[in-house]
Design an enzyme around this catalytic site. Structure first.
Site, PDB file in Angstrom:
ATOM      1  N   MET A   1      67.853  93.696  40.863  1.00 47.95           N
ATOM      2  CA  MET A   1      68.695  92.590  40.449  1.00 47.95           C
ATOM      3  C   MET A   1      69.057  92.749  38.980  1.00 47.95           C
ATOM      4  SD  MET A   1      66.946  89.357  42.366  1.00 47.95           S
ATOM      5  CE  MET A   1      65.274  89.894  42.065  1.00 47.95           C
TER       6      MET A   1
ATOM      7  N   ARG B   1      52.744  90.309  36.114  1.00 44.56           N
ATOM      8  CA  ARG B   1      53.735  91.275  36.591  1.00 44.56           C
ATOM      9  C   ARG B   1      53.366  92.714  36.237  1.00 44.56           C
ATOM     10  NH1 ARG B   1      59.953  91.738  34.567  1.00 44.56           N
ATOM     11  NH2 ARG B   1      60.957  92.397  36.502  1.00 44.56           N
TER      12      ARG B   1
ATOM     13  N   CYS C   1      61.497  95.716  40.871  1.00 43.70           N
ATOM     14  CA  CYS C   1      60.645  94.526  40.785  1.00 43.70           C
ATOM     15  C   CYS C   1      61.538  93.458  40.172  1.00 43.70           C
ATOM     16  CB  CYS C   1      59.424  94.798  39.913  1.00 43.70           C
ATOM     17  SG  CYS C   1      58.307  93.390  39.781  1.00 43.70           S
ATOM     18  N   SER C   2      61.732  92.387  40.883  1.00 41.82           N
ATOM     19  CA  SER C   2      62.828  91.464  40.606  1.00 41.82           C
ATOM     20  C   SER C   2      62.698  90.708  39.285  1.00 41.82           C
ATOM     21  CB  SER C   2      62.939  90.449  41.744  1.00 41.82           C
ATOM     22  OG  SER C   2      63.168  91.108  42.968  1.00 41.82           O
ATOM     23  N   GLN C   3      63.839  90.218  38.840  1.00 46.83           N
ATOM     24  CA  GLN C   3      63.951  89.446  37.604  1.00 46.83           C
ATOM     25  C   GLN C   3      63.170  88.139  37.720  1.00 46.83           C
ATOM     26  OE1 GLN C   3      68.007  89.019  36.472  1.00 46.83           O
ATOM     27  NE2 GLN C   3      67.652  87.303  35.091  1.00 46.83           N
TER      28      GLN C   3
END
Length: 207
Positions: A1, A30, A56-58
């Site tokens: 993303m 994270r 690894c998403s925002q």
């Protein structure tokens, strides 16, 4: 993303409320879900590459999705496109030990890495597995109370809609528009749109 770089505060709820999602983001570091080269970006509000064209998403987008999903304690949750396992672990934190979370990832090595990352969190009610080729999601008797999808299909997949339990919810980006799918206790399905985002495509494998 897509996203911005920087070192933001944890995404909070409407009006700056310190809600369960904020607590989950605080508790599930994270850093434990990033490759070594990506750890320096752990606090950036941006996606981080994890291989195979996946991210690894925002954090701010993940927070928005989780708030739309309204995950209750004790829920059974399906996480499609688990990648490094971060969203699976966040969902596990939200449901607690009386719930369960199944994360699915189509790439075998990412699935194995994500599974190891989730195991290290000490939340055995959550796991990551490799998605079955030719099958989207994981059909189960009674359906899933919550379904999170972190990749964008070109259309709302009916096979995933069918896996939402009565009274359940699914959050999925369809052509990059965030869609909330709800199924009432009688089985009627409704959808609503909640902004635009950029996601990697959802690949529907064929057996």
């Amino acid at each position: 993303m897509t996203g911005r770089t920087g070192r933001p505060a944890l995404p909070t709820g409407a009006g700056g409320v310190d809600d369960a999602v904020t607590a989950a983001l605080r508790d599930v570091d994270r850093r434990g879900f990033l490759p070594r080269a990506g750890v320096r970006w752990a606090e950036a509000d941006s996606p981080v590459e994890i291989g195979h064209g996946q991210t690894c998403s925002q954090p701010s987008t993940v927070a928005a999705m989780l708030r739309l999903l309204e995950v209750p304690v004790g829920a059974d949750v399906l996480d499609v496109g688990a990648g490094s396992g971060w969203t699976t672990a966040l969902l596990a934190r939200l449901v607690g030990p009386t719930g369960s979370v199944l994360g699915l990832e189509r790439h075998a090595d990412l699935a194995a890495w994500g599974a190891a990352n989730v195991r290290r969190t000490g939340m055995p009610w959550a796991r990551v597995a490799r998605a079955v080729p030719g099958r989207l999601g994981a059909p189960r008797v009674g359906g899933w109370e919550r379904v999170l999808v972190s990749a964008a299909p070109t259309r709302l997949p009916p096979e995933l809609v069918d896996q939402v339990a009565p009274g359940g919810r699914m959050v999925i980006p369809v052509r990059h528009v965030m869609v909330l799918v709800t199924r009432d206790e009688r089985g009627a399905v409704r959808t609503s749109e909640h902004g635009t985002y950029s996601f990697v495509p959802l690949v529907e494998d064929r057996a």
